[in-house]
Design a protein around this motif. Structure first.
Motif, PDB file in Angstrom:
ATOM      1  N   GLY A  21      -5.844  -0.838  -1.862  1.00  0.00           N
ATOM      2  CA  GLY A  21      -5.351   0.316  -2.590  1.00  0.00           C
ATOM      3  C   GLY A  21      -4.405   1.153  -1.751  1.00  0.00           C
ATOM      4  N   ARG A  67       0.827  -1.209   0.000  1.00  0.00           N
ATOM      5  CA  ARG A  67       0.000   0.000   0.000  1.00  0.00           C
ATOM      6  C   ARG A  67       0.864   1.264   0.000  1.00  0.00           C
ATOM      7  NH1 ARG A  67      -5.087  -0.291   3.945  1.00  0.00           N
ATOM      8  NH2 ARG A  67      -5.647   1.396   2.506  1.00  0.00           N
ATOM      9  N   GLU A 120      -5.289   5.958  -4.338  1.00  0.00           N
ATOM     10  CA  GLU A 120      -5.634   4.960  -5.357  1.00  0.00           C
ATOM     11  C   GLU A 120      -6.521   3.886  -4.737  1.00  0.00           C
ATOM     12  OE1 GLU A 120      -3.427   1.745  -8.324  1.00  0.00           O
ATOM     13  OE2 GLU A 120      -2.369   3.518  -7.594  1.00  0.00           O
ATOM     14  N   LYS A 121      -7.573   3.559  -5.453  1.00  0.00           N
ATOM     15  CA  LYS A 121      -8.537   2.586  -4.948  1.00  0.00           C
ATOM     16  C   LYS A 121      -8.058   1.167  -5.215  1.00  0.00           C
ATOM     17  CE  LYS A 121     -12.601   5.564  -5.408  1.00  0.00           C
ATOM     18  NZ  LYS A 121     -13.987   5.691  -5.956  1.00  0.00           N
ATOM     19  N   GLY A 122      -8.458   0.272  -4.349  1.00  0.00           N
ATOM     20  CA  GLY A 122      -8.111  -1.133  -4.489  1.00  0.00           C
ATOM     21  C   GLY A 122      -9.282  -1.949  -4.973  1.00  0.00           C
TER      22      GLY A 122
END
Length: 569
Positions: free
Chosen positions: A134, A119, A126-128
């Motif tokens: 993310g 991470r 930033e999305k995961g």
């Protein structure tokens, strides 16, 4: 096409039954002398067990049979040969347990380090996705996690060094109770109460069984009538009130659970191990008897699936169960077995046993197996993976996964019920996707947990989780066909919708044609056109059905009146 992002689903298997039995009863009607003797014996043997554990931890990986024999000879001088054997065996079991816990802690630290490092390498914000987390939400959180990464790496390096050197850290009596000494107010204990519990937890009064000896144990002997006597250590031999340096308790021990099995072993002089311990919270003495049993022969998976099964979805506060037939179709209504784990450990254990016994009685009445998820949250309990989802981490940490699994297998073996373990991957997601909405109606709302239980049962039966397209109803020209919930994987067109077969009341449109206002079917016979040449070539009709269909439609066409849409009056 198979999604490459999905992990491989492990095959279902029949769970192996328990390898041992343990029963417990209360030692009632003990005199003051009996309690005093038990305290002295427990304290003396407990001090010997502490010293032996210290020597075993000091040996580390350099332990050998010679050092084991040396420790046992030193203990024999202060107790007896049998007491020394029980102490050394318990020491080795405790050291091995600490070693396994140390390895599990190292694996947990490794997962946390990998998650944080991943991470931190991503841009902030930033999305995961479901498979990978993310980036962190803010620069402040990123900085805090970078410092935590250094802490975890230091802990990991220290634990790995201890594991390589064979060093373990064990607290006789329990680490939690030892820490309560510094938080007596939070533990709701006085200093005297804590001292009493601490000393009682460190006592040692347990002896291994011996086959061929009288009543299966020469050190702690329990007769079929319930008379309890124990061999006193050498320094306490002057307290004996029975021949051969033994002390007989005035209180009797009567087992109620599995009493017939215990009595059969005692009368035939088969090995039975005993443990006497004191519950300082209740001020009671208990006797626990345990013995090994031969491995239970499990039935093949194909036999366990015969007639269907009962599938169970494990949750934090209940078990969601549904009965499925052998084709994977749900039968009847779903059932829910509720338990409350908010109380003490004994209360939670009783709640789990009560829920399991109701589930097992239901399965026993129908003579079915039980399918349950093979859950393991060892990698999902880390705060690094679900950092902000505190409620979710509390839920999965509070689920009695290992305790429930062990108790279910043991209790099911006693009733002759087979347990099928299933890979839990995607059962909740796919169950809600394919089964939750179709099984809900105006009088019943199917929950996500109920739908997950169907997914678990279908996977245990060897079927796919998704539903099949139902065949057309009986009032159509083509009767019920093969495409049902039992359609095989290789059946062509099992997931497709069936084409409409035009009859005398439908328009002559090919099944492959797109439906528009011009091709929609009319509701009257008079509007059916005469040019229906494609009926002769339809692959879905037999020769006999084609001739019957053609004669019917020829008769209908001869009776058609002029259409009002053509403007003829």
């Amino acid at each position: 096409m198979r999604d490459e992002s999905l992990r491989t689903i492990a095959a279902s298997f029949v769970a192996v039954g328990p390898s041992g039995v343990a029963i417990r009863t209360r030692l009632g009607h003990l005199s003051a002398d009996d309690e005093e003797v038990l305290r002295l014996v427990g304290a003396h043997l407990g001090s010997l067990a502490s010293k032996d554990l210290k020597r075993r931890c000091a040996d580390g990986l350099e332990h050998s049979a010679e050092r084991w024999a040396e420790r046992k000879r030193a203990l024999t001088k202060e107790s007896s040969s049998r007491w020394a054997g029980s102490i050394t065996k318990a020491t080795h079991d405790q050291w091995a347990l600490a070693r396994r816990a140390q390895l599990a802690h190292i694996q947990s630290l490794q997962v946390g380090v990998r998650t944080i490092a991943h991470r931190l390498s991503l841009p902030i914000g930033e999305k995961g996705n479901r498979r990978a987390s993310g980036g962190y939400r803010s620069a402040r959180e990123w900085f805090a996690k970078s410092r935590r990464l250094q802490v975890l790496e230091d802990r990991l390096s220290a634990e790995q060094a201890d594991h390589a050197a064979g060093r373990v850290r064990v607290v006789r009596g329990g680490k939690r109770l030892a820490r309560n000494r510094h938080h007596l107010k939070a533990a709701q204990l006085t200093q005297a109460q804590w001292r009493q519990r601490w000393e009682a937890s460190r006592w040692f009064v347990q002896a291994d069984g011996e086959s061929g000896k009288r009543f299966g144990n020469e050190t702690i002997r329990v007769t079929p009538e319930g008379e309890v006597s124990l061999k006193l250590p050498v320094p306490l031999a002057h307290l004996a009130n029975a021949p051969h340096g033994r002390y007989a308790l005035t209180g009797a021990a009567l087992f109620h659970h599995r009493s017939d099995e215990w009595a059969d072993r005692v009368t035939t002089n088969r090995a039975v191990a005993y443990r006497i311990h004191y519950d300082a919270g209740r001020c009671r003495w208990y006797l626990t008897a345990s013995w090994t049993i031969p491995p239970i022969k499990t039935v093949p998976l194909s036999h366990a699936r015969t007639g269907g099964l009962i599938s169970v979805d494990t949750n934090a506060d209940h078990l969601a169960a549904w009965r499925l037939d052998e084709h994977g179709n749900p039968c009847g209504r779903p059932r829910r077995f509720v338990y409350d784990l908010s109380g003490t450990a004994n209360h939670s254990d009783a709640q789990v046993r009560h829920a399991l016994i109701r589930l097992l009685h239901w399965a026993q009445r129908h003579g079915l197996s039980i399918a349950i998820e093979d859950l393991d949250f060892s990698t999902d309990k880390t705060r690094e993976k679900h950092g902000r989802q505190k409620r979710f981490r509390q839920v999965i940490s509070g689920m009695p996964v290992s305790k429930l699994r062990a108790r279910l297998v043991s209790m099911a073996a006693a009733l002759g019920i087979t347990i099928i373990a299933v890979d839990p991957a995607y059962t909740s997601r796919w169950g809600a996707q394919h089964w939750q909405k179709p099984l809900s109606h105006t009088t019943r709302k199917t929950s996500r947990h109920d739908a997950a239980s169907i997914a678990i049962g279908r996977r245990a039966l060897g079927h796919r989780i998704r539903r099949r397209t139902a065949p057309p109803p009986h009032d159509q020209s083509v009767r019920v066909g093969h495409r049902t919930a039992q359609a095989g994987h290789g059946t062509p067109g099992r997931e497709e919708t069936r084409p409409r077969i035009p009859g005398p009341r439908t328009r002559s449109v090919s099944p492959d044609a797109a439906r528009t206002r011009e091709t929609s079917a009319s509701t009257t016979v008079r509007d059916a056109p005469v040019d229906q040449d494609w009926v002769q070539d339809s692959p879905l009709l037999t020769d006999q059905e084609r001739s019957r269909e053609w004669s019917t439609r020829t008769t209908s066409c001869s009776m058609i009146w002029p259409s009002s849409r053509s403007g003829v009056t």
